[in-house]
Design a protein around this motif. Structure first.
Motif, PDB file in Angstrom:
ATOM      1  N   GLU A   1       0.834  -1.190   0.000  1.00 14.18           N
ATOM      2  CA  GLU A   1       0.000   0.000   0.000  1.00 14.18           C
ATOM      3  C   GLU A   1       0.872   1.244   0.000  1.00 14.18           C
ATOM      4  O   GLU A   1       1.802   1.366   0.764  1.00 14.18           O
ATOM      5  N   LYS A   2       0.570   2.183  -0.914  1.00 15.22           N
ATOM      6  CA  LYS A   2       1.346   3.404  -1.037  1.00 15.22           C
ATOM      7  C   LYS A   2       0.685   4.511  -0.232  1.00 15.22           C
ATOM      8  O   LYS A   2      -0.536   4.637  -0.223  1.00 15.22           O
TER       9      LYS A   2
ATOM     10  N   GLU B   1       0.209  11.628   4.600  1.00 13.54           N
ATOM     11  CA  GLU B   1       0.015  10.493   5.498  1.00 13.54           C
ATOM     12  C   GLU B   1       1.326  10.091   6.174  1.00 13.54           C
ATOM     13  O   GLU B   1       1.321   9.684   7.346  1.00 13.54           O
ATOM     14  N   CYS B   2       2.444  10.203   5.467  1.00  8.96           N
ATOM     15  CA  CYS B   2       3.734   9.876   6.075  1.00  8.96           C
ATOM     16  C   CYS B   2       4.081  10.863   7.178  1.00  8.96           C
ATOM     17  O   CYS B   2       4.559  10.474   8.253  1.00  8.96           O
TER      18      CYS B   2
ATOM     19  N   ILE C   1       4.572  10.000  11.224  1.00  4.28           N
ATOM     20  CA  ILE C   1       5.741  10.359  12.039  1.00  4.28           C
ATOM     21  C   ILE C   1       5.326  11.205  13.225  1.00  4.28           C
ATOM     22  O   ILE C   1       5.802  11.023  14.353  1.00  4.28           O
ATOM     23  N   PHE C   2       4.414  12.133  12.991  1.00  2.00           N
ATOM     24  CA  PHE C   2       3.974  12.998  14.085  1.00  2.00           C
ATOM     25  C   PHE C   2       3.288  12.211  15.192  1.00  2.00           C
ATOM     26  O   PHE C   2       3.565  12.401  16.373  1.00  2.00           O
ATOM     27  N   ILE C   3       2.388  11.307  14.813  1.00  5.46           N
ATOM     28  CA  ILE C   3       1.621  10.598  15.846  1.00  5.46           C
ATOM     29  C   ILE C   3       2.521   9.653  16.627  1.00  5.46           C
ATOM     30  O   ILE C   3       2.316   9.427  17.820  1.00  5.46           O
ATOM     31  N   MET C   4       3.556   9.096  15.972  1.00  5.39           N
ATOM     32  CA  MET C   4       4.506   8.251  16.701  1.00  5.39           C
ATOM     33  C   MET C   4       5.284   9.080  17.714  1.00  5.39           C
ATOM     34  O   MET C   4       5.485   8.665  18.861  1.00  5.39           O
TER      35      MET C   4
ATOM     36  N   ILE D   1      10.118   2.292   9.569  1.00  8.25           N
ATOM     37  CA  ILE D   1       8.930   2.458   8.738  1.00  8.25           C
ATOM     38  C   ILE D   1       9.295   2.809   7.309  1.00  8.25           C
ATOM     39  O   ILE D   1       8.460   3.279   6.534  1.00  8.25           O
ATOM     40  N   GLY D   2      10.522   2.601   6.933  1.00  6.79           N
ATOM     41  CA  GLY D   2      10.924   2.789   5.551  1.00  6.79           C
ATOM     42  C   GLY D   2      11.209   4.209   5.152  1.00  6.79           C
ATOM     43  O   GLY D   2      11.258   4.524   3.966  1.00  6.79           O
ATOM     44  N   MET D   3      11.405   5.135   6.096  1.00 10.41           N
ATOM     45  CA  MET D   3      11.692   6.527   5.795  1.00 10.41           C
ATOM     46  C   MET D   3      13.201   6.744   5.823  1.00 10.41           C
ATOM     47  O   MET D   3      13.960   5.928   6.343  1.00 10.41           O
TER      48      MET D   3
END
Length: 806
Positions: free
Chosen positions: A616-617, A622-623, A627-630, A770-772
């Motif tokens: 899923e892209k 959304e990215c 990050i913010f919510i984490m 998370i792949g960032m």
């Protein structure tokens, strides 16, 4: 806890309007297979001594869309049994298309409605020749001695087989789905420029569902406007799509009250009719009238003929059966109905209570309920044409109405602010429960530290003893039902998002407020709110007609419903609000409504391979939000931990620009550590003064995240703010001690934008999971809500999409 079955809109968890579309019928690519029970087939092509024209054959799913299964609901494997509950039987003449609704109940108590349009088509040549051979073979062995000896199949006669169009949904839009299926059927038998595949894809994946109390969706299909409208949260069972009139056209008020009493006490009820649509319509309406209670046992409004053994089950149930299936004796089958089963004949308005004793509602409550039903104008109006409706309820296409029989007050679509004509009936049944169950709060037993699991969460005996004398007999039976137990469990372990609980409790308070003896009037804001009176109308997209000249449509055949070709399906268009999270206006805890679970309907669908893309892209927004919510979850409620070298980084940054020396010079660091001027430097005081600045002062300041040594972020001055930072340095020694505590409080009250930047830097060392990218880029505050970003700490900032603070 037993799963709850109910029609309340507040208990609906899915926002997807449609689940699946399927076509069920006889597979022309396989040979005819007879079956005795509709579930299994025999080795021979015909069963025992039953004539092939009277036998039942195996039906299969010929087509389905979408081709993948939803995560929250799988495609039902037993769909052919429910689409053709009487079995697939061949006919010698074509019959009028019919429409009915079946209901399947899942393990979690949720309903799935199957809206079925059944029509008949001629057998293809190969199947017709095969049937002729079977009939001749059967006549050779059984013709002389069988009861079907007079039945003969002429080789020149046509034979018709049923085919069913089925639409599965979690929403009871009876009339709207009937109109869509009938229009789809008409488009198949008439030349149409747009292929069927685009009609199906458009309706299944591009039409959003209505938000209860906020929006109404309109969809144009042929010459009809389809309306999708949910009841508001404070009237959760006022479904305009439910055929409430069917119940009162089939049964009298007296029999309706008797049926309601039997279901309320959880007795076994068998509904009988020659019209399948009446079975599901009456079942759904009578279940809705149980609110705030719910039915928790077997619920099959249209019971397939192959499952008639359920009638003998020793448990409460509500099932509906075609009357002819109980009278068939030619197949060597006898159906014995137990004496404790209450039989309701919808065609003749008759109820047989069986051997069970008659237990009625309290006399006063029963009289008030009967009076309210007799005075309701909607009931008297619908009974004027009751005989016609009962006899033709299964017709898919409504019969023409004489102009004189249509009233001027009727309209094709009700306005958003009018009063629902069946509100009087729903309020009458709700007031009945308010009268019976008021005061239940005083008998609840909540868990405590000494008794975390009380053996009796509700004092039933004491609750019944404190009631009026005429209520005790009926309530002594009611408190023992599973529906009442679920009602109590919902109160002892309340869900803060359960609007049904709030609504019923305010209904009790409204009854107390009407009493003249009650001096203290309590607020019933949710019950009486007008917030949901005005709805926003959303007009759904119609089928996409682009690129039709580039595709080759299959040849038109007016005699059959063409099986859709998966290659003609197209990717769904991006519909705003369908695949993204819907934002709802916050109006307080009692009026916000239940938080919805959203599903990405139609996203990442690989139509060519008929699978779901597992990778899923995500979009950039959304990215950033992820990050913010984490970071927020890891920092909320904790005191910010600043780096010990925070003050060094500020001065070293200025020193590097002035002298060009390395930033991490050891000599410069030693001199800075030993300087008395910097010994009392307070990071909290500097952070507090920095957050005191307004947005104009922050403009031009580049905030560089540092995940090193547990720090949150540092700041390097731009030319615009060098003078401001130098002024700060001169005041730090005098004001550092006094503002140390004050700075901590200012950090807690920092703006959402600054706090978001803190969180971005806090999780910079976690982004690999998370792949960032492993580093968080520099972020420059240009103005409120607009950010610029750099790929490295020395690059020039680039414009980035606005980031709106939550």
């Amino acid at each position: 806890m037993t799963a709850k079955v109910g029609i309340s809109v507040n208990r609906r968890k899915t926002e997807r309007l449609n689940d699946y579309f399927a076509i069920v019928g006889l597979d022309p690519e396989e040979e005819l297979r007879a079956t005795s029970d509709g579930l299994t087939y025999q080795n021979t092509k015909f069963g025992s001594n039953i004539h092939p024209l009277k036998a039942k054959y195996v039906s299969q799913v010929l087509h389905r869309f979408p081709y993948f299964d939803h995560e929250d609901q799988c495609f039902p494997l037993n769909l052919p049994v429910f689409c053709m509950p009487g079995g697939l039987r061949l006919k010698l003449k074509e019959e009028i298309p019919t429409f009915f609704v079946f209901v399947q109940t899942h393990s979690n108590g949720e309903h799935t409605y199957g809206f079925c349009l059944t029509f008949y088509e001629k057998l293809d040549n190969d199947t017709r020749n095969e049937l002729q051979e079977i009939c001749e073979l059967w006549e050779k062995y059984y013709g002389e001695d069988s009861m079907y000896s007079s039945l003969h199949l002429d080789p020149q006669s046509d034979v018709f087989a049923p085919k069913c169009l089925c639409l599965l949904s979690s929403w009871p839009y009876f009339d709207s789905y009937r109109q869509w299926l009938t229009n789809l059927f008409l488009n198949s038998i008439n030349p149409c420029e747009i292929p069927l595949e685009r009609y199906i894809c458009n309706f299944m994946l591009e039409v959003p569902n209505a938000i209860p109390g906020y929006t109404e969706v309109r969809y144009r299909m042929g010459l009809n406007d389809l309306h999708f409208r949910c009841p508001p949260p404070n009237k959760p069972i006022a479904w305009r799509s439910l055929p409430f009139s069917i119940l009162f056209q089939c049964l009298s008020n007296k029999n309706i009250v008797s049926l309601f009493e039997s279901i309320l006490l959880e007795r076994s009820v068998l509904l009988k009719s020659k019209q399948l649509f009446l079975l599901s319509a009456v079942s759904e309406v009578i279940i809705a009238l149980l609110y705030p209670l719910s039915w928790t046992h077997v619920y099959i409004p249209v019971l397939p003929e192959a499952l008639l053994g359920v009638i003998a089950a020793p448990m409460p149930f509500i099932v509906g059966v075609h009357s002819d299936w109980l009278e068939i004796e030619s197949e060597g089958r006898s159906i014995e109905i137990p004496s404790n089963v209450i039989q309701v004949d919808l065609d003749c308005d008759r109820i047989e209570l069986g051997s069970l004793p008659s237990i009625q509602l309290p006399s006063k409550r029963r009289a008030k309920l009967s009076l309210a039903l007799s005075e309701c104008p909607a009931i008297s109006n619908c009974r004027e044409s009751s005989s016609f409706v009962v006899q033709n309820a299964d017709l898919a296409f409504s019969m023409a109405v004489r102009p004189c029989s249509r009233k001027e007050t009727e309209s094709e679509s009700p306005s958003s602010d009018d009063k629902y004509e069946w509100d009087t009936v729903l309020e009458a049944f709700l007031r009945l429960f308010v009268s019976l169950l008021r005061g239940y709060h005083r008998f609840l037993v909540f868990p405590t530290k000494s008794d975390p699991s009380p053996s009796e969460p509700f004092l039933r005996n004491l609750f019944v003893e404190r009631m009026e004398s005429d209520k005790r007999q009926f309530m002594s039976y009611l408190v023992k039902t599973q529906a009442f137990q679920n009602f109590i469990d919902a109160r002892t372990n309340p869900d803060p998002e359960d609007l049904d609980l709030i609504l019923f409790d305010e209904g009790i308070e409204a009854k107390r407020n009407r009493s003249k003896l009650n001096v203290i009037k309590r607020d019933t804001e949710f019950l009486l709110t007008n917030q949901f009176s005005q709805l926003k109308t959303i007009y759904a997209l119609t089928p996409d007609d682009t690129g039709l000249s580039e595709i080759e449509l299959p040849p038109f055949d007016a005699g059959t419903f063409r099986i859709p070709n998966k290659d003609l399906y197209i990717l769904p268009r991006d519909v705003p609000g369908l695949n993204k999270r819907r934002e709802r206006q916050d109006t307080g805890p009692a009026l916000t409504g239940k938080k919805k679970r959203h599903s990405h309907v139609g996203q990442n669908v690989a139509f060519s391979n008929c699978i779901v893309d597992s990778d899923e892209k995500f979009t950039a927004e959304e990215c950033v939000f992820a990050i913010f919510i984490m970071g927020y979850c890891s920092c909320v409620g904790k005191e910010p931990t600043l780096s010990k070298n925070f003050e060094k980084m500020i001065f070293l940054s200025n020193h590097e620009k002035e002298s060009g020396s390395p930033v991490f010079s050891s000599s410069y660091q030693n001199r800075l550590d030993s300087s008395p001027k910097n010994r009392n430097y307070s990071t909290d005081s500097y952070s507090s003064r920095l957050t005191k600045n307004n947005s104009a002062e922050l403009e031009g300041t580049v905030i560089s995240p540092f995940a090193r040594n547990g720090g949150i972020f540092g700041a390097e001055s731009s030319p615009k703010n060098e003078s401001k930072l130098s002024m700060e340095e001169t005041k730090l020694n005098d004001e550092g001690k006094n503002m140390n505590n004050e700075g901590t409080s200012f950090i807690r009250r920092k703006s959402s934008q600054d706090f978001s930047l803190e969180c971005l830097s806090q999780v910079s060392n976690k982004t690999k999971d998370i792949g960032m990218p492993p580093k968080v880029p520099s972020i420059e505050v240009v103005n409120s809500g607009i950010l610029k970003t750099c790929n490295s700490f020395n690059d020039e900032p680039k414009q980035m999409s606005p980031l709106n603070a939550p």
